[in-house]
Write a protein that holds these residues in place. Structure first.
Motif, PDB file in Angstrom:
ATOM      1  N   CYS A  66       4.402  -6.469  15.607  1.00  0.00           N
ATOM      2  CA  CYS A  66       5.245  -6.961  16.759  1.00  0.00           C
ATOM      3  C   CYS A  66       5.676  -5.612  17.603  1.00  0.00           C
ATOM      4  CB  CYS A  66       6.216  -7.821  16.293  1.00  0.00           C
ATOM      5  SG  CYS A  66       7.460  -6.971  15.010  1.00  0.00           S
ATOM      6  N   LYS A  67       6.075  -5.983  18.702  1.00  0.00           N
ATOM      7  CA  LYS A  67       6.622  -4.911  19.471  1.00  0.00           C
ATOM      8  C   LYS A  67       8.235  -5.122  19.983  1.00  0.00           C
ATOM      9  CE  LYS A  67       4.120  -2.767  22.749  1.00  0.00           C
ATOM     10  NZ  LYS A  67       4.281  -1.290  22.358  1.00  0.00           N
ATOM     11  N   THR A  68       9.004  -4.178  19.804  1.00  0.00           N
ATOM     12  CA  THR A  68      10.444  -4.606  20.004  1.00  0.00           C
ATOM     13  C   THR A  68      10.413  -4.469  21.515  1.00  0.00           C
ATOM     14  OG1 THR A  68      10.977  -2.266  19.863  1.00  0.00           O
ATOM     15  CG2 THR A  68      11.180  -3.848  17.859  1.00  0.00           C
ATOM     16  N   ALA A  69      11.738  -4.978  22.058  1.00  0.00           N
ATOM     17  CA  ALA A  69      12.094  -4.992  23.506  1.00  0.00           C
ATOM     18  C   ALA A  69      12.164  -3.497  24.101  1.00  0.00           C
ATOM     19  CB  ALA A  69      13.256  -5.672  23.905  1.00  0.00           C
ATOM     20  N   ASP A  70      12.435  -2.403  23.205  1.00  0.00           N
ATOM     21  CA  ASP A  70      12.583  -1.028  23.695  1.00  0.00           C
ATOM     22  C   ASP A  70      11.127  -0.332  23.424  1.00  0.00           C
ATOM     23  OD1 ASP A  70      12.830  -1.031  21.142  1.00  0.00           O
ATOM     24  OD2 ASP A  70      14.557   0.375  20.885  1.00  0.00           O
ATOM     25  N   GLY A  71      10.224  -1.071  23.117  1.00  0.00           N
ATOM     26  CA  GLY A  71       9.054  -0.449  23.033  1.00  0.00           C
ATOM     27  C   GLY A  71       8.429   0.070  21.705  1.00  0.00           C
ATOM     28  N   LYS A  72       9.118  -0.096  20.723  1.00  0.00           N
ATOM     29  CA  LYS A  72       8.565   0.267  19.441  1.00  0.00           C
ATOM     30  C   LYS A  72       7.655  -0.630  18.704  1.00  0.00           C
ATOM     31  CE  LYS A  72      12.972   2.590  18.033  1.00  0.00           C
ATOM     32  NZ  LYS A  72      13.697   2.149  19.262  1.00  0.00           N
ATOM     33  N   ASN A  73       6.653  -0.024  17.934  1.00  0.00           N
ATOM     34  CA  ASN A  73       5.805  -1.038  17.270  1.00  0.00           C
ATOM     35  C   ASN A  73       6.171  -1.078  15.915  1.00  0.00           C
ATOM     36  OD1 ASN A  73       4.122  -1.190  19.579  1.00  0.00           O
ATOM     37  ND2 ASN A  73       2.479  -0.055  18.728  1.00  0.00           N
ATOM     38  N   VAL A  74       6.209  -2.346  15.449  1.00  0.00           N
ATOM     39  CA  VAL A  74       6.622  -2.489  14.136  1.00  0.00           C
ATOM     40  C   VAL A  74       5.608  -3.410  13.469  1.00  0.00           C
ATOM     41  CG1 VAL A  74       8.345  -3.709  12.531  1.00  0.00           C
ATOM     42  CG2 VAL A  74       9.064  -2.556  14.623  1.00  0.00           C
ATOM     43  N   ILE A  75       5.131  -2.764  12.068  1.00  0.00           N
ATOM     44  CA  ILE A  75       4.134  -3.324  11.453  1.00  0.00           C
ATOM     45  C   ILE A  75       5.261  -3.817   9.977  1.00  0.00           C
ATOM     46  CG2 ILE A  75       2.251  -3.144   9.955  1.00  0.00           C
ATOM     47  CD1 ILE A  75       1.529  -0.828  11.663  1.00  0.00           C
ATOM     48  N   VAL A  76       4.890  -5.103   9.446  1.00  0.00           N
ATOM     49  CA  VAL A  76       5.512  -5.239   8.355  1.00  0.00           C
ATOM     50  C   VAL A  76       4.478  -5.946   7.375  1.00  0.00           C
ATOM     51  CG1 VAL A  76       7.376  -6.730   7.338  1.00  0.00           C
ATOM     52  CG2 VAL A  76       7.556  -6.088   9.663  1.00  0.00           C
ATOM     53  N   GLU A  77       4.430  -5.325   6.176  1.00  0.00           N
ATOM     54  CA  GLU A  77       3.443  -5.755   5.179  1.00  0.00           C
ATOM     55  C   GLU A  77       3.916  -6.098   3.884  1.00  0.00           C
ATOM     56  OE1 GLU A  77      -0.222  -5.280   5.196  1.00  0.00           O
ATOM     57  OE2 GLU A  77       0.240  -5.795   7.375  1.00  0.00           O
ATOM     58  N   MET A  78       3.255  -7.169   3.231  1.00  0.00           N
ATOM     59  CA  MET A  78       3.839  -7.650   1.901  1.00  0.00           C
ATOM     60  C   MET A  78       2.595  -7.329   0.958  1.00  0.00           C
ATOM     61  SD  MET A  78       5.646  -8.963  -0.215  1.00  0.00           S
ATOM     62  CE  MET A  78       6.954  -9.563   0.446  1.00  0.00           C
ATOM     63  N   GLN A  79       2.856  -6.470  -0.049  1.00  0.00           N
ATOM     64  CA  GLN A  79       1.871  -6.245  -1.274  1.00  0.00           C
ATOM     65  C   GLN A  79       2.508  -6.856  -2.810  1.00  0.00           C
ATOM     66  OE1 GLN A  79      -1.071  -5.371  -0.478  1.00  0.00           O
ATOM     67  NE2 GLN A  79      -1.753  -4.876  -2.835  1.00  0.00           N
ATOM     68  N   ASN A  80       2.104  -7.960  -3.096  1.00  0.00           N
ATOM     69  CA  ASN A  80       2.274  -8.466  -4.351  1.00  0.00           C
ATOM     70  C   ASN A  80       1.801  -7.691  -5.607  1.00  0.00           C
ATOM     71  OD1 ASN A  80       3.951 -10.708  -3.768  1.00  0.00           O
ATOM     72  ND2 ASN A  80       2.358 -11.621  -2.861  1.00  0.00           N
ATOM     73  N   ARG A  81       0.710  -7.018  -5.654  1.00  0.00           N
ATOM     74  CA  ARG A  81       0.138  -6.387  -6.826  1.00  0.00           C
ATOM     75  C   ARG A  81      -0.133  -5.064  -6.425  1.00  0.00           C
ATOM     76  NH1 ARG A  81      -1.761 -10.948  -5.589  1.00  0.00           N
ATOM     77  NH2 ARG A  81      -3.506 -10.028  -4.196  1.00  0.00           N
ATOM     78  N   TYR A  82      -0.135  -4.201  -7.729  1.00  0.00           N
ATOM     79  CA  TYR A  82      -0.451  -2.861  -7.390  1.00  0.00           C
ATOM     80  C   TYR A  82      -1.937  -2.455  -6.843  1.00  0.00           C
ATOM     81  CZ  TYR A  82      -1.902   2.106  -8.825  1.00  0.00           C
ATOM     82  OH  TYR A  82      -2.114   3.451  -8.453  1.00  0.00           O
ATOM     83  N   GLN A  83      -1.766  -1.682  -5.975  1.00  0.00           N
ATOM     84  CA  GLN A  83      -3.101  -1.134  -5.367  1.00  0.00           C
ATOM     85  C   GLN A  83      -3.219   0.281  -5.316  1.00  0.00           C
ATOM     86  OE1 GLN A  83      -4.042  -1.405  -0.977  1.00  0.00           O
ATOM     87  NE2 GLN A  83      -5.516  -2.812  -1.559  1.00  0.00           N
ATOM     88  N   GLU A  84      -4.185   0.935  -5.904  1.00  0.00           N
ATOM     89  CA  GLU A  84      -4.076   2.393  -6.073  1.00  0.00           C
ATOM     90  C   GLU A  84      -3.896   3.280  -4.913  1.00  0.00           C
ATOM     91  OE1 GLU A  84      -6.870   5.848  -8.277  1.00  0.00           O
ATOM     92  OE2 GLU A  84      -7.790   3.914  -7.995  1.00  0.00           O
ATOM     93  N   TYR A  85      -4.563   2.885  -3.796  1.00  0.00           N
ATOM     94  CA  TYR A  85      -4.432   3.386  -2.560  1.00  0.00           C
ATOM     95  C   TYR A  85      -3.270   2.752  -1.463  1.00  0.00           C
ATOM     96  CZ  TYR A  85      -7.903   6.261  -4.433  1.00  0.00           C
ATOM     97  OH  TYR A  85      -8.806   7.083  -5.522  1.00  0.00           O
ATOM     98  N   PHE A  86      -2.555   1.962  -2.050  1.00  0.00           N
ATOM     99  CA  PHE A  86      -1.729   1.064  -1.025  1.00  0.00           C
ATOM    100  C   PHE A  86      -0.936   2.133   0.165  1.00  0.00           C
ATOM    101  CE2 PHE A  86       2.282  -0.686   0.361  1.00  0.00           C
ATOM    102  CZ  PHE A  86       1.787  -1.847   1.211  1.00  0.00           C
ATOM    103  N   LEU A  87      -0.329   3.295  -0.512  1.00  0.00           N
ATOM    104  CA  LEU A  87       0.391   4.183   0.528  1.00  0.00           C
ATOM    105  C   LEU A  87      -0.643   4.872   1.392  1.00  0.00           C
ATOM    106  CD1 LEU A  87       2.678   6.325  -2.034  1.00  0.00           C
ATOM    107  CD2 LEU A  87       3.073   4.236  -0.991  1.00  0.00           C
ATOM    108  N   ASP A  88      -1.979   5.065   0.985  1.00  0.00           N
ATOM    109  CA  ASP A  88      -2.877   5.703   2.006  1.00  0.00           C
ATOM    110  C   ASP A  88      -3.350   4.405   2.996  1.00  0.00           C
ATOM    111  OD1 ASP A  88      -2.858   7.897   0.437  1.00  0.00           O
ATOM    112  OD2 ASP A  88      -5.063   7.442  -0.006  1.00  0.00           O
TER     113      ASP A  88
END
Length: 295
Positions: A66-88
């Motif tokens: 989504c994009k906020t009214a002042d122009g910031k892009n916001v990504i929201v992710e849900m991760q339920n299980r360990y993924q080796e390269y999730f930070l990447d």
């Protein structure tokens, strides 16, 4: 099973945070998360599927984008299980949001900030944060001062939040406590603290779902449970196979070491008898450098 949906199912997460009718819940959560550093007055949901720029490139599908009214892009992710390269993966997703801001023709490379918020609903993994909340930004290594405000990451390790209901001191902590325990509640806590939890109770009440919504939720719940069961089974099998492979590898390494020692012995004898180094190398498989080092 409690009265409210599990917010960590794919359908449940989007039911609460990913719809136009409930975007005030997402706005409330983001403002509590930012704690006065930023204030979101409104937001617009963007296309969650970002197609690749070329056929041989990979696209991305965000949980919430989504994009906020002042122009910031916001990504929201849900991760339920360990993924080796999730930070990447979170870096890759943020990078796609940055690259997606490019414009055709004349462009001065002006970018809007991208905030990536990751709910991490697991408590293990070698590359995962070891505290509940980790805020990451581009900073100067020596001074620690913010270098650029264009990339921000907030990682929330949900199992590491240990506070009970009466210990929550602010609405952000109340949000996390509710999300962590919501599917076990018979009543929604904090109704007197903030009206947002009253709306959350109405949205998430299993008894208020339509038949179609109930079927989608049940399917999403089944997928989450099946995925967890598969993960647990694979983990146990992997542990057992690791032990067997470790033993087998030990035997292989022993044989390999024995053969290597035998080749070095042969090379020493041939070297003592004046054989050409290149010929010794061809016979034993040792490199010429290895042979020259032998005494």
């Amino acid at each position: 099973m409690g009265r409210f949906i599990n917010p960590f199912t794919d359908w449940g997460f989007k039911q609460i945070f990913g719809r136009e009718i409930t975007k005030d819940l997402l706005i409330s959560f983001l403002n509590d998360l930012f704690d006065g550093k930023h204030h979101v007055t409104d937001l617009t949901f963007l296309d969650k599927e970002q197609l690749p720029e070329a056929k041989d490139m990979r696209g991305v599908v965000y949980d919430i984008y989504c994009k906020t009214a002042d122009g910031k892009n916001v990504i929201v992710e849900m991760q339920n299980r360990y993924q080796e390269y999730f930070l990447d993966r979170s870096l890759f997703y943020a990078a796609r949001s940055v690259v997606g801001q490019s414009q055709k023709g004349l462009w001065d490379y002006s970018l809007v900030p991208v905030y990536t918020i990751c709910f991490m609903n697991y408590g293990e993994g070698k590359d995962t944060p070891h505290k509940f909340r980790t805020d990451v930004a581009l900073t100067d290594i020596d001074s620690g001062e913010l270098f650029s405000d264009k990339l921000h990451f907030i990682y929330l390790m949900l199992p590491l939040f240990k506070k009970e209901e009466e210990e929550c001191e602010n609405d952000f902590e109340r949000w996390i406590y509710v999300l962590n325990n919501m599917n076990t509640f018979d009543r929604m806590p904090f109704l007197a603290k903030n009206a947002v939890f009253k709306k959350l109770a109405e949205i998430a009440d299993v008894n208020t779902l339509t038949q179609a919504e109930k079927e989608k939720y049940d399917e999403s719940l089944k997928i989450m449970r099946d995925a967890y069961a598969t993960y647990k089974t694979a983990k146990n099998i992997g542990r057992e196979e690791g032990v067997r492979e470790g033993r087998a590898q030990g035997i292989k390494e022993g044989i390999k070491a024995g053969r290597a020692e035998e080749c070095r012995g042969m090379a020493i004898k041939m070297k003592q008898n004046g054989l050409d180094i290149m010929l010794i190398s061809q016979i034993t498989g040792l490199s010429e450098e290895e042979i020259n080092q032998l005494n």
